[in-house]
Design a protein around this motif. Structure first.
Motif, PDB file in Angstrom:
ATOM      1  N   PHE A   1      -5.943  13.978  -4.501  1.00  0.00           N
ATOM      2  CA  PHE A   1      -5.019  12.895  -4.218  1.00  0.00           C
ATOM      3  C   PHE A   1      -3.673  13.479  -4.222  1.00  0.00           C
ATOM      4  CE2 PHE A   1      -8.421  10.372  -6.114  1.00  0.00           C
ATOM      5  CZ  PHE A   1      -9.586  10.150  -5.111  1.00  0.00           C
ATOM      6  N   ASP A   2      -3.504  13.445  -2.977  1.00  0.00           N
ATOM      7  CA  ASP A   2      -2.379  12.941  -2.110  1.00  0.00           C
ATOM      8  C   ASP A   2      -0.404  12.517  -3.038  1.00  0.00           C
ATOM      9  OD1 ASP A   2      -2.650  10.925  -1.297  1.00  0.00           O
ATOM     10  OD2 ASP A   2      -2.365  12.871   0.615  1.00  0.00           O
ATOM     11  N   SER A   3      -1.381  11.493  -3.710  1.00  0.00           N
ATOM     12  CA  SER A   3      -0.553  10.205  -3.790  1.00  0.00           C
ATOM     13  C   SER A   3      -1.224   9.446  -5.081  1.00  0.00           C
ATOM     14  CB  SER A   3      -0.006   9.011  -2.865  1.00  0.00           C
ATOM     15  OG  SER A   3      -1.563   8.865  -2.060  1.00  0.00           O
TER      16      SER A   3
ATOM     17  N   VAL B   1      -6.725   3.567  -3.982  1.00  0.00           N
ATOM     18  CA  VAL B   1      -7.533   2.874  -2.398  1.00  0.00           C
ATOM     19  C   VAL B   1      -9.205   3.146  -3.243  1.00  0.00           C
ATOM     20  CG1 VAL B   1      -7.970   3.111  -0.871  1.00  0.00           C
ATOM     21  CG2 VAL B   1      -5.946   2.840  -1.150  1.00  0.00           C
ATOM     22  N   GLU B   2      -8.909   4.137  -3.454  1.00  0.00           N
ATOM     23  CA  GLU B   2     -10.735   4.284  -3.966  1.00  0.00           C
ATOM     24  C   GLU B   2     -11.081   4.172  -5.294  1.00  0.00           C
ATOM     25  OE1 GLU B   2     -12.951   5.843  -2.109  1.00  0.00           O
ATOM     26  OE2 GLU B   2     -11.168   6.740  -0.526  1.00  0.00           O
TER      27      GLU B   2
ATOM     28  N   GLU C   1      -1.885   6.383  -4.323  1.00  0.00           N
ATOM     29  CA  GLU C   1      -2.300   4.880  -3.952  1.00  0.00           C
ATOM     30  C   GLU C   1      -3.107   4.841  -3.573  1.00  0.00           C
ATOM     31  OE1 GLU C   1       2.242   4.457  -4.255  1.00  0.00           O
ATOM     32  OE2 GLU C   1       1.841   6.431  -3.896  1.00  0.00           O
ATOM     33  N   SER C   2      -3.126   6.902  -2.708  1.00  0.00           N
ATOM     34  CA  SER C   2      -4.433   7.084  -2.743  1.00  0.00           C
ATOM     35  C   SER C   2      -5.298   7.222  -3.411  1.00  0.00           C
ATOM     36  CB  SER C   2      -4.179   8.989  -2.166  1.00  0.00           C
ATOM     37  OG  SER C   2      -3.740   8.759  -0.997  1.00  0.00           O
TER      38      SER C   2
ATOM     39  N   TYR D   1      -7.716  12.856 -11.198  1.00  0.00           N
ATOM     40  CA  TYR D   1      -6.113  12.427 -10.924  1.00  0.00           C
ATOM     41  C   TYR D   1      -5.429  12.068 -12.229  1.00  0.00           C
ATOM     42  CZ  TYR D   1      -3.230   8.616 -10.427  1.00  0.00           C
ATOM     43  OH  TYR D   1      -2.030   7.921  -9.818  1.00  0.00           O
TER      44      TYR D   1
END
Length: 446
Positions: free
Chosen positions: A24-26, A32-33, A28-29, A116
């Motif tokens: 994930f690049d952030s 969301v998932e 927040e991403s 992550y």
């Protein structure tokens, strides 16, 4: 059609071997998932994980910003959870079991969420486990691969001093030396081994091979218990004419060379044939293409319905431009001046099922010829039968016979992972290590 190295520019190598499944690049991403998860009761994703990671729990912890707790939930079940998040065939395990598949929606990206959490744990060196006071007991482990490291970590947490004997100069086993470089790098594998051993009480002695530098008898005399997790590694031979020609290599050695050095140092042919259709065959084929081979053909004696690799892995090979020859089996390798020039294959058809349950390939009497300058053998690996039988360990064609808890026929000697099952996934080896450690603790009355 020469076999040569240094075919591409540094930029091309870097692009071809970059992370195939980026994280994930952030934050927040990831959130969301994580918030898409339904947190199923009796979750099918957890039931499909060989190490039984509580997946809904760790995803819920991510959604509440408890990343450290999430990492602990993962690693307490699978200490190699970071590596497994990169290499596990999740499409046939946790993500394949996600209920969203039944709703015709994309499954939760469990592997990326696992990555992550666990990679933050490694990067920030979170101490998620504490050793119990030393018990005075000592255990020897043969092999610093997933099974051995998993077993060592459980034992160390229980206060046992563990010494791992590893024949290579690095730990990680299959993770370090046998998986495509675009999935996981040797540098990451080294960091994961260091993170696992940072708990203390685990010593790894490198360049120590069972049967050469050490013996099982010595280990039994010097330790309270022994765990064998040395995997498999001998390439299965094709046993066809021409196999000795220059340009015929085994996939394990080919991938090992890619992992052990710089990409530009690994020679590859213009026209390459890869024999097999398992994960190792796919890794060899795709990496040959990414090293600069112009034409790569996978040769498999059965059909797509019987292939050992997953559809996802097959798609990687296709996207890289590899060709597939179904119902084809190598018959003869021809050459000139001692070098490979052609691969002659038998056309096959499927007959009755064999012992594996798959329909047997039967020759049709027809052949075809591929113009090649390199043949990579990826028809499977065979166990170290001579090593096992030489130590009076009960086995079946080299695969160690154990009880359900990993106990062998020799008191105090346990085994698990690929040397027992013949070769499965990294996550299966991790679970075998846990089972073996629990059995050793009971054996030592701890």
């Amino acid at each position: 059609m020469p076999i040569k190295n240094n075919r591409l520019t540094a930029e091309q190598y870097e692009q071809n071997f970059s992370d195939i499944h980026p994280p994930f690049d952030s934050r927040e991403s990831a959130l969301v998932e994580a918030n898409r998860c339904l947190y199923c009761y009796d979750a099918p994703c957890t039931k499909s994980c060989p190490t039984s990671i509580n997946i809904p729990k760790f995803i819920k912890q991510i959604s509440t910003d408890n990343v450290k707790g999430s990492a602990h939930t993962i690693l307490v079940s699978n200490i190699m959870g970071a590596g497994c998040s990169r290499v596990c065939p999740v499409e046939k395990l946790c993500e394949g079991a996600c209920v969203y598949n039944l709703l015709e929606e994309p499954p939760i990206p469990i592997a990326r969420l696992q990555r992550y959490s666990t990679e933050q744990a490694m990067e920030k060196q979170w101490k998620l486990f504490e050793r119990k006071p030393a018990t005075g007991k000592k255990v020897a482990i043969v092999g610093a691969g997933p099974a051995g490291l998993s077993c060592a970590h459980v034992l160390s947490r229980a206060g046992i001093d563990v010494t791992i004997y590893e024949k290579e100069s690095q730990g990680g086993g299959l993770m370090t030396f046998g998986i495509a470089a675009y999935k996981v790098t040797p540098q990451f594998c080294e960091a994961e081994v260091n993170y696992i051993t940072s708990i203390g009480g685990i010593t790894i002695k490198y360049d120590q091979e069972l049967g050469k530098n050490i013996t099982l008898a010595e280990l039994k005399n010097n330790y309270d218990a022994v765990y064998l997790g040395f995997g498999v590694g001998l390439a299965r031979q094709l046993n066809i004419p021409g196999e000795e020609l220059t340009g015929v290599v085994d996939a394990i050695r080919f991938i090992y060379d890619i992992r052990a050095g710089a990409y530009e140092q690994v020679p590859v042919g213009d026209k390459v044939a890869v024999i097999g259709m398992g994960m190792t065959a796919i890794d060899a084929a795709t990496q040959a293409k990414r090293l600069g081979a112009k034409d790569v053909t996978l040769v498999y004696r059965r059909t797509q319905a019987e292939m050992p690799c997953t559809e996802v892995e097959l798609d990687i090979a296709k996207l890289d431009g590899c060709r597939i020859m179904w119902l084809a089996a190598p018959a003869t390798i021809k050459g000139e001046n001692g070098k490979v020039t052609q691969l002659v294959c038998n056309l096959m058809q499927l007959g009755d099922p064999d012992a594996s349950g798959r329909r047997s390939p039967v020759e049709t009497g027809e052949t075809f010829t591929l113009e090649v300058d390199m043949v990579i053998k990826a028809a499977g690996q065979i166990p170290f039968e001579e090593l096992v039988s030489g130590n009076q360990i009960q086995h079946k064609q080299g695969k160690i016979v154990t009880q359900s808890n990993g106990a062998t026929n020799i008191a105090g000697v346990f085994a698990g992972g690929d040397c027992v099952n013949g070769g499965k996934e990294v996550v299966d080896a991790v679970q075998a290590g846990k089972i073996g450690a629990d059995a050793i603790l009971k054996y030592l009355s701890l």
